[in-house]
Scaffold this active site. Sequence first.
Site, mmCIF file in Angstrom:
data_model
loop_
_atom_site.group_PDB
_atom_site.id
_atom_site.type_symbol
_atom_site.label_atom_id
_atom_site.label_comp_id
_atom_site.label_asym_id
_atom_site.label_seq_id
_atom_site.Cartn_x
_atom_site.Cartn_y
_atom_site.Cartn_z
ATOM 1 N N TYR A 61 0.882 -1.163 0.000
ATOM 2 C CA TYR A 61 0.000 0.000 0.000
ATOM 3 C C TYR A 61 0.919 1.212 0.000
ATOM 4 O O TYR A 61 1.651 1.447 0.956
ATOM 5 C CB TYR A 61 -0.874 -0.027 1.252
ATOM 6 C CG TYR A 61 -1.919 1.069 1.325
ATOM 7 C CD1 TYR A 61 -3.263 0.781 1.167
ATOM 8 C CD2 TYR A 61 -1.564 2.396 1.573
ATOM 9 C CE1 TYR A 61 -4.236 1.784 1.258
ATOM 10 C CE2 TYR A 61 -2.511 3.398 1.653
ATOM 11 C CZ TYR A 61 -3.848 3.091 1.497
ATOM 12 O OH TYR A 61 -4.800 4.075 1.571
ATOM 13 N N TYR A 125 1.954 5.377 6.768
ATOM 14 C CA TYR A 125 2.627 4.555 5.767
ATOM 15 C C TYR A 125 3.961 4.040 6.297
ATOM 16 O O TYR A 125 4.264 2.842 6.197
ATOM 17 C CB TYR A 125 2.844 5.365 4.490
ATOM 18 C CG TYR A 125 3.778 4.704 3.504
ATOM 19 C CD1 TYR A 125 3.389 3.573 2.797
ATOM 20 C CD2 TYR A 125 5.066 5.210 3.288
ATOM 21 C CE1 TYR A 125 4.249 2.964 1.896
ATOM 22 C CE2 TYR A 125 5.925 4.612 2.382
ATOM 23 C CZ TYR A 125 5.523 3.483 1.691
ATOM 24 O OH TYR A 125 6.379 2.876 0.810
ATOM 25 N N TRP A 150 12.475 6.981 -3.203
ATOM 26 C CA TRP A 150 12.208 7.880 -4.323
ATOM 27 C C TRP A 150 12.257 7.148 -5.672
ATOM 28 O O TRP A 150 12.986 7.530 -6.586
ATOM 29 C CB TRP A 150 13.203 9.031 -4.311
ATOM 30 C CG TRP A 150 13.111 9.943 -3.123
ATOM 31 C CD1 TRP A 150 12.570 9.680 -1.900
ATOM 32 C CD2 TRP A 150 13.596 11.290 -3.037
ATOM 33 N NE1 TRP A 150 12.675 10.769 -1.052
ATOM 34 C CE2 TRP A 150 13.313 11.775 -1.741
ATOM 35 C CE3 TRP A 150 14.253 12.134 -3.934
ATOM 36 C CZ2 TRP A 150 13.654 13.058 -1.322
ATOM 37 C CZ3 TRP A 150 14.598 13.407 -3.511
ATOM 38 C CH2 TRP A 150 14.294 13.867 -2.217
#
Length: 296
Positions: A61, A125, A150
């Site tokens: 997720y 998260y 990233w």
Amino acid sequence: MRIVITGKEGQVATALKTAASWTSTEVLALGRPEIDLEKATNLTEQLAALSPDIVISLAAYTNVDKAETDSDRAFAVNRDAAHALGEATANLNIPIIHMSTDYVFDGLKPQPYDESDPTGPISVYGRSKLAGELAVANTNPNHAILRTAWIYSPYGKNFLKTILRVSREKDELRVVSDQVGCPTSADDIAGAILQIAERLRSDPSPRLRGIFHVAGAGECSWAGLATHIVSTAEEITGRTTKVNEITSRELNLPANRPSNSRLDCSKLLNLYGFRLPDWKRSSRKVVLKLLTGNDR
């Protein structure tokens, strides 16, 4: 080598399937409807039927902001599914590679983070991903947990593709400059995973197990990455786009992000013998591939 990966539509999964197609490695990508990790009840049997040499846990997720109000699902996918995969691979006595994130850190360290640094996620998260790391480590000692940062690629949705799209529509962009990290190509991650998987399969050394940082060499801010992207694009299109630096507070997103996401990848180099390429080189390849179809 036969690899089973979970999360078949993600950036790294797509890159891994592409990279493996040039080797003798067979990749079986699982996702819905073949397998629902949020309701994993007979996962050991499902994996056993595929006879993998190793499982790559990529399903996650990843909507950082939505997770702030959707924590139950974030933990179901990032923690509980990771736990189920760890148990299943342990039952089958095979290794598992589990992808994690720089968001397990609070971003307050002035230097790059290494694997021994204390964690302290500042978002739902990040907390869910850290819980996933612990779940895998506690269920299957034959693991490599790979923290990256990233991610960008020619596939799916990501920062690089967004900057290219928006720069075609606007003459100026506003991009955060007070977050620093190590931009990482999904293609480079895929290459690393294949090397690590082969070593885990053939070498039982405990030193090759544990947590490893796997990120692009070098560092920059989001604004620095955006500037590099639009400068590379300008070489092809001739279009100039100005990048204006802003603060995270000005962006005012629901979830907090680490101000320092730099990852020290020395452990990977020392134990596996390689490092990922510099982010400028790899991101340039992706921009050129998207704009011209050629990544040379």
